[in-house]
Design a protein around this motif. Structure first.
Motif, PDB file in Angstrom:
ATOM      1  N   ILE A  36       0.833  -1.202   0.000  1.00 24.51           N
ATOM      2  CA  ILE A  36       0.000   0.000   0.000  1.00 24.51           C
ATOM      3  C   ILE A  36       0.866   1.250   0.000  1.00 24.51           C
ATOM      4  O   ILE A  36       0.602   2.216  -0.719  1.00 24.51           O
ATOM      5  CB  ILE A  36      -0.950  -0.006   1.215  1.00 24.51           C
ATOM      6  N   PHE A  39       2.409   1.759  -3.409  1.00 27.75           N
ATOM      7  CA  PHE A  39       1.371   2.215  -4.335  1.00 27.75           C
ATOM      8  C   PHE A  39       1.098   3.705  -4.141  1.00 27.75           C
ATOM      9  O   PHE A  39       1.018   4.468  -5.118  1.00 27.75           O
ATOM     10  CB  PHE A  39       0.098   1.397  -4.126  1.00 27.75           C
ATOM     11  N   THR A  66      -5.304  -5.847   0.983  1.00 27.23           N
ATOM     12  CA  THR A  66      -4.447  -4.939   0.216  1.00 27.23           C
ATOM     13  C   THR A  66      -5.082  -4.591  -1.123  1.00 27.23           C
ATOM     14  O   THR A  66      -5.087  -3.432  -1.550  1.00 27.23           O
ATOM     15  CB  THR A  66      -3.065  -5.568  -0.007  1.00 27.23           C
ATOM     16  N   ILE A  70      -6.185  -0.819  -2.316  1.00 27.97           N
ATOM     17  CA  ILE A  70      -5.685  -0.180  -3.538  1.00 27.97           C
ATOM     18  C   ILE A  70      -6.844   0.331  -4.385  1.00 27.97           C
ATOM     19  O   ILE A  70      -6.820   1.464  -4.892  1.00 27.97           O
ATOM     20  CB  ILE A  70      -4.806  -1.159  -4.338  1.00 27.97           C
TER      21      ILE A  70
END
Length: 248
Positions: A36, A39, A66, A70
């Protein structure tokens, strides 16, 4: 193409990195929180990932949570469905319910281990990540989960990891029960704690002096005023709070 491999098993992680590095730059992470964070950092730098290979069974935060996180963050950042990152779930498990849940949460494909790279190439082609001419005319490679692969060396790959202890770098209390939290990778997250002050877990933070006493040891956000009960928040718990807040 930017690729993120999220896999806690060293051999599987390096295998995927070696294979996918032919198609783009690969970053590696070992748990859900790092995934995470990577990202978010990519979005902040305006260099988003095009593909994430996401293992379901990971520490800290599992792959399913996760994946959902996202997709929620993409909605928050107003990323259109056609531009969102392509996510291929990988796992040694073959449970039908888990497959259905992964697709409900928004993955594009599902690959069971051992991974057949020929099929992986076909999926990447269908997702528009690579062109057919990029496929090498060689026998497909596979790797069994957890088995050794003699030509794989950890030194061959670049690894994205925390440089210090834990996940938090710094934290600052702002007016009106706002927190500014900087993660170890440099990602800064602003969080409004006002909606949490009526809960049993965080109600004691209505004490402004306790709230302003916040600091971090890297692993926890710690609110520690003399004479009041200590409040500690883990990185996993903080990310859950952030993601729930941003879905509202």
């Amino acid at each position: 193409m930017r690729i993120l491999v999220a896999e806690d098993d060293l051999v599987s992680r390096n295998f995927l990195s070696k294979f996918l590095s032919k198609y783009g730059d690969c970053d590696l992470v070992v748990d859900g929180l790092e995934t995470i964070d990577a990202f978010l950092m990519a979005l902040k730098d305006k260099e988003p990932y095009h593909l994430i290979c996401l293992d379901i069974m990971m520490p800290k935060v599992d792959g399913m949570k996760t994946l959902k996180a996202i997709r929620d963050l993409e909605k928050q950042y107003n990323i259109s469905p056609e531009k969102r990152v392509k996510i291929i779930m990988t796992t040694a498990l073959a449970e039908a319910q888990m497959v259905r849940t992964a697709f409900d949460y928004g993955c594009e494909a599902y690959a069971a281990k051992p991974i057949d790279t020929k099929k992986l190439i076909e999926v990447m082609e269908k997702l528009g990540l690579i062109k057919e001419k990029q496929e090498e005319q060689s026998a497909p490679e596979t790797i069994a989960y957890g088995m050794e692969k003699p030509d794989l060396s950890p030194n061959m790959f670049k690894e994205k990891s925390n440089t210090g202890e834990g996940y938090f770098k710094s934290v600052q209390a702002l007016p009106d029960y706002q927190l500014e939290v900087t993660m170890e990778t440099g990602t800064t997250i602003h969080f409004d704690f006002r909606s949490r002050l009526n809960t049993l877990r965080f109600g004691m933070l209505r004490d402004e002096e306790l709230f302003r006493s916040v600091y971090t040891d890297g692993n926890y956000l710690i609110f520690n005023k003399v004479g009041r009960m200590l409040v500690k928040i883990t990185a996993s718990e903080f990310m859950d709070l952030v993601l729930i807040d941003r879905r509202k």
